[in-house]
Design a protein around this motif. Structure first.
Motif, PDB file in Angstrom:
ATOM      1  N   ALA A  82       0.878  -1.180   0.000  1.00  0.00           N
ATOM      2  CA  ALA A  82       0.000   0.000   0.000  1.00  0.00           C
ATOM      3  C   ALA A  82       0.908   1.221   0.000  1.00  0.00           C
ATOM      4  N   SER A  83       0.352   2.381  -0.257  1.00  0.00           N
ATOM      5  CA  SER A  83       1.151   3.588  -0.035  1.00  0.00           C
ATOM      6  C   SER A  83       0.966   3.987   1.434  1.00  0.00           C
ATOM      7  N   GLY A  84       1.726   4.968   1.873  1.00  0.00           N
ATOM      8  CA  GLY A  84       1.762   5.321   3.298  1.00  0.00           C
ATOM      9  C   GLY A  84       0.425   5.717   3.891  1.00  0.00           C
ATOM     10  N   THR A  85      -0.473   6.230   3.043  1.00  0.00           N
ATOM     11  CA  THR A  85      -1.775   6.689   3.530  1.00  0.00           C
ATOM     12  C   THR A  85      -2.537   5.570   4.244  1.00  0.00           C
ATOM     13  N   LEU A  86      -2.265   4.315   3.878  1.00  0.00           N
ATOM     14  CA  LEU A  86      -2.935   3.200   4.557  1.00  0.00           C
ATOM     15  C   LEU A  86      -2.788   3.318   6.077  1.00  0.00           C
ATOM     16  N   ALA A  91      -0.421  20.114   4.914  1.00  0.00           N
ATOM     17  CA  ALA A  91      -1.435  19.332   4.205  1.00  0.00           C
ATOM     18  C   ALA A  91      -1.498  17.875   4.641  1.00  0.00           C
ATOM     19  N   PHE A  92      -0.353  17.286   4.969  1.00  0.00           N
ATOM     20  CA  PHE A  92      -0.370  15.850   5.254  1.00  0.00           C
ATOM     21  C   PHE A  92      -0.829  15.563   6.685  1.00  0.00           C
ATOM     22  N   SER A  93      -0.483  16.439   7.610  1.00  0.00           N
ATOM     23  CA  SER A  93      -0.988  16.256   8.967  1.00  0.00           C
ATOM     24  C   SER A  93      -2.504  16.502   8.983  1.00  0.00           C
ATOM     25  N   LYS A  94      -2.959  17.390   8.096  1.00  0.00           N
ATOM     26  CA  LYS A  94      -4.414  17.622   7.987  1.00  0.00           C
ATOM     27  C   LYS A  94      -5.081  16.374   7.409  1.00  0.00           C
ATOM     28  N   ARG A  95      -4.404  15.764   6.418  1.00  0.00           N
ATOM     29  CA  ARG A  95      -4.973  14.553   5.818  1.00  0.00           C
ATOM     30  C   ARG A  95      -5.158  13.462   6.873  1.00  0.00           C
ATOM     31  N   CYS A  96      -4.215  13.357   7.778  1.00  0.00           N
ATOM     32  CA  CYS A  96      -4.310  12.325   8.814  1.00  0.00           C
ATOM     33  C   CYS A  96      -5.517  12.595   9.719  1.00  0.00           C
ATOM     34  N   HIS A 119       6.154  13.958  11.020  1.00  0.00           N
ATOM     35  CA  HIS A 119       7.592  14.197  11.262  1.00  0.00           C
ATOM     36  C   HIS A 119       8.098  15.298  10.336  1.00  0.00           C
ATOM     37  N   ASN A 120       7.817  15.121   9.052  1.00  0.00           N
ATOM     38  CA  ASN A 120       8.388  15.989   8.031  1.00  0.00           C
ATOM     39  C   ASN A 120       7.253  16.458   7.127  1.00  0.00           C
ATOM     40  N   GLU A 121       6.752  17.675   7.373  1.00  0.00           N
ATOM     41  CA  GLU A 121       5.617  18.157   6.579  1.00  0.00           C
ATOM     42  C   GLU A 121       6.092  18.480   5.167  1.00  0.00           C
ATOM     43  N   THR A 122       5.816  17.575   4.253  1.00  0.00           N
ATOM     44  CA  THR A 122       6.304  17.703   2.879  1.00  0.00           C
ATOM     45  C   THR A 122       5.743  18.952   2.196  1.00  0.00           C
ATOM     46  N   SER A 123       4.585  19.419   2.659  1.00  0.00           N
ATOM     47  CA  SER A 123       3.960  20.589   2.034  1.00  0.00           C
ATOM     48  C   SER A 123       4.681  21.886   2.400  1.00  0.00           C
ATOM     49  N   ILE A 142       3.227   8.649  14.397  1.00  0.00           N
ATOM     50  CA  ILE A 142       3.976   9.617  13.580  1.00  0.00           C
ATOM     51  C   ILE A 142       3.996   9.228  12.104  1.00  0.00           C
ATOM     52  N   ASP A 143       3.590  10.179  11.273  1.00  0.00           N
ATOM     53  CA  ASP A 143       3.732  10.055   9.826  1.00  0.00           C
ATOM     54  C   ASP A 143       5.150  10.522   9.493  1.00  0.00           C
ATOM     55  N   SER A 144       6.001   9.559   9.140  1.00  0.00           N
ATOM     56  CA  SER A 144       7.377   9.917   8.759  1.00  0.00           C
ATOM     57  C   SER A 144       7.586   9.577   7.282  1.00  0.00           C
ATOM     58  N   VAL A 145       6.479   9.696   6.525  1.00  0.00           N
ATOM     59  CA  VAL A 145       6.473   9.254   5.127  1.00  0.00           C
ATOM     60  C   VAL A 145       7.649   9.827   4.333  1.00  0.00           C
ATOM     61  N   SER A 146       7.919  11.127   4.506  1.00  0.00           N
ATOM     62  CA  SER A 146       8.967  11.728   3.671  1.00  0.00           C
ATOM     63  C   SER A 146      10.278  11.948   4.429  1.00  0.00           C
ATOM     64  N   ALA A 187       6.253   5.015   6.959  1.00  0.00           N
ATOM     65  CA  ALA A 187       6.780   5.701   5.773  1.00  0.00           C
ATOM     66  C   ALA A 187       6.311   4.988   4.518  1.00  0.00           C
ATOM     67  N   SER A 188       6.570   5.636   3.384  1.00  0.00           N
ATOM     68  CA  SER A 188       6.287   5.033   2.068  1.00  0.00           C
ATOM     69  C   SER A 188       7.630   4.793   1.392  1.00  0.00           C
ATOM     70  N   THR A 189       7.702   3.755   0.562  1.00  0.00           N
ATOM     71  CA  THR A 189       8.997   3.409  -0.024  1.00  0.00           C
ATOM     72  C   THR A 189       9.508   4.391  -1.086  1.00  0.00           C
ATOM     73  N   GLN A 190       8.604   5.195  -1.674  1.00  0.00           N
ATOM     74  CA  GLN A 190       9.023   6.061  -2.791  1.00  0.00           C
ATOM     75  C   GLN A 190       9.736   7.330  -2.339  1.00  0.00           C
ATOM     76  N   LYS A 191       9.921   7.472  -1.029  1.00  0.00           N
ATOM     77  CA  LYS A 191      10.556   8.704  -0.528  1.00  0.00           C
ATOM     78  C   LYS A 191      12.019   8.414  -0.177  1.00  0.00           C
ATOM     79  N   ALA A 192      12.394   8.526   1.092  1.00  0.00           N
ATOM     80  CA  ALA A 192      13.825   8.460   1.427  1.00  0.00           C
ATOM     81  C   ALA A 192      14.428   7.057   1.304  1.00  0.00           C
TER      82      ALA A 192
HETATM   83  C1  LIG Z   1       4.211  13.604   4.895  1.00  0.00           C
HETATM   84  C2  LIG Z   1       3.390  12.768   3.977  1.00  0.00           C
HETATM   85  N1  LIG Z   1       2.446  11.993   4.495  1.00  0.00           N
HETATM   86  C3  LIG Z   1       1.691  11.192   3.724  1.00  0.00           C
HETATM   87  C4  LIG Z   1       1.840  11.166   2.363  1.00  0.00           C
HETATM   88  C5  LIG Z   1       1.009  10.245   1.532  1.00  0.00           C
HETATM   89  O1  LIG Z   1       1.836   9.184   1.183  1.00  0.00           O
HETATM   90  P1  LIG Z   1       1.401   8.148   0.066  1.00  0.00           P
HETATM   91  O2  LIG Z   1       1.188   8.934  -1.184  1.00  0.00           O
HETATM   92  O3  LIG Z   1       2.576   7.211   0.002  1.00  0.00           O
HETATM   93  O4  LIG Z   1       0.160   7.485   0.534  1.00  0.00           O
HETATM   94  C6  LIG Z   1       2.819  11.977   1.756  1.00  0.00           C
HETATM   95  C7  LIG Z   1       2.990  11.995   0.301  1.00  0.00           C
HETATM   96  O5  LIG Z   1       3.623  12.844  -0.264  1.00  0.00           O
HETATM   97  C8  LIG Z   1       3.620  12.776   2.598  1.00  0.00           C
HETATM   98  O6  LIG Z   1       4.577  13.557   2.075  1.00  0.00           O
END
Ligand SMILES: Cc1ncc(COP(=O)(O)O)c(C=O)c1O
Length: 356
Positions: A59-63, A84-89, A132-136, A161-165, A184-189
């Motif tokens: 799955a991607s990290g959003t799971l 944006a990503f902490s809001k998504r959570c 952890h790391n707000e990608t936005s 903790i969302d440490s996706v990026s 985390a998601s594999t497509q990042k670090a």
């Molecule tokens: C901090 C953070 N959380 C969550 C996500 C969502 O990750 P995914 O697209 O792997 O589900 C991203 C994607 O850019 C992200 O940067």
């Protein structure tokens, strides 16, 4: 023409890593799969210097946001939102029918332990979520300090903790952070294709699952755990091809060492920040800049969209600002297997194109 990805994920993947996915498939019930999966488990524990159980869902990290809601939140979560990503959570937990309360912090600013403690003292929350790391915004929140402060006063709260990026580049040692779930998601670090998520889970989190009904199937953390304990496999069909690539990439990462990888990311970030300050300004609050993505204020009002068109001709791609920050900021992703020499190269192209 391939554009080399200096966006904050997906990031560039080495060709030898990509090739691992072309290996002939194996079934996910025979012994060969158990060896592959337990091998990945051991390598992840070794790289992150942890004894915590780790799971790698297809799955991607959003799971993991859905999993947090379905498996860990009993009634109400306190969600720190500074991008944006902490809001998504927070929104995901709400969409799963659990109560949330947000601590809203201005985009560009970090979440500090004091504001969380103040809220938690009311005692209404069973889970705390944080990015952890707000990608936005390119802000790196102080997850170690927050963990220390929060767990001292509220040991039973689930610290998620969302440490996706960040994870795989920035330092992540779960026991030192005192977190219950970090993912985390594999497509990042980790510098792999998208499609796998990685989550470290505390014993307390597994116990918490038992108190949470209606965990679903794909979102049932305890289900994943129980299956692993029984068979050292995954309950549903995993992306074996990507797991081959992950296993191979983890060998490369272990060779570099976690300290080496962290230092390389720090160096790339430091160089990028100096470059940004010479020509523009950094967007994040000083002292809280991400080490995997630099978000730079477009103080000269240049066109980021046009820049990317020109960069494409030079086989590079960076990122515009996120959402409302589009054109007001731009982002250089320096995560995964990039080096400072590569960042210097892309920045010299930016200097030429924008005539800085
Ligand atoms: C901090 C953070 N959380 C969550 C996500 C969502 O990750 P995914 O697209 O792997 O589900 C991203 C994607 O850019 C992200 O940067």
């Amino acid at each position: 023409m391939h554009k080399r990805l200096l966006i904050p994920g997906p990031t560039e993947v080495k060709s030898d890593v990509l090739k691992q996915q072309a290996k002939p498939l194996i079934g996910h019930r025979p012994k060969e799969f158990t060896e592959l999966y337990t091998g990945i488990f051991d390598k992840l524990q070794k790289f992150h210097k942890t004894k915590q159980w780790v799971t790698v869902p297809t799955a991607s990290g959003t799971l993991f946001m859905d999993m947090t809601a379905r498996s860990l939140v009993k009634e109400k979560a306190l969600c720190c939102v500074n991008g944006a990503f902490s809001k998504r959570c927070a929104d995901t937990i709400k969409a799963c029918g659990k109560e949330i309360e947000k601590i809203e912090i201005e985009w560009g600013k970090a979440v500090k332990p004091e504001v969380i403690l103040e809220k938690l003292d009311s005692g209404k929350y069973d889970t705390l979520t944080l990015c952890h790391n707000e990608t936005s915004t390119g802000v790196r929140n102080p997850i170690y300090e927050i963990g220390k402060a929060v767990k001292k006063e509220h040991p039973d709260i689930m610290y998620v903790i969302d440490s996706v990026s960040a994870m795989g580049g920035d330092k992540v040692i779960p026991e030192e952070i005192q977190c219950d779930l970090i993912y985390a998601s594999t497509q990042k670090a980790y510098a792999l294709p998208p499609g796998l998520a990685i989550g470290f889970v505390s014993d307390a989190a597994i116990k918490r699952c038992e108190e949470v009904p209606n965990r679903g199937r794909y979102t049932d953390l305890k289900g994943l755990y129980d299956y692993y304990q029984k068979k050292q496999q995954t309950p549903s069909t995993p992306n074996v091809s990507l797991l081959y690539a992950l296993s191979y990439q983890l060998d490369r990462m272990l060779e570099e060492t976690s300290e080496g990888r962290h230092k390389r990311h720090e160096e790339m970030a430091k160089w990028t920040q100096e470059w940004a300050k010479k020509h523009f300004e950094m967007f994040p609050e000083p002292g809280y800049e991400s080490i995997t993505v630099s978000t730079i204020k477009n103080t000269k009002g240049k066109s980021v969209a046009e820049l990317n068109k020109e960069l494409a001709k030079r086989n590079y791609m960076i990122s515009n600002g996120y959402g409302d920050l589009k054109e007001k900021t731009f982002r250089i992703g320096h995560m995964g297997d990039w080096t400072t020499a590569d960042i210097k190269d892309v920045c010299s192209h930016i200097e030429e194109i924008w005539e800085l």
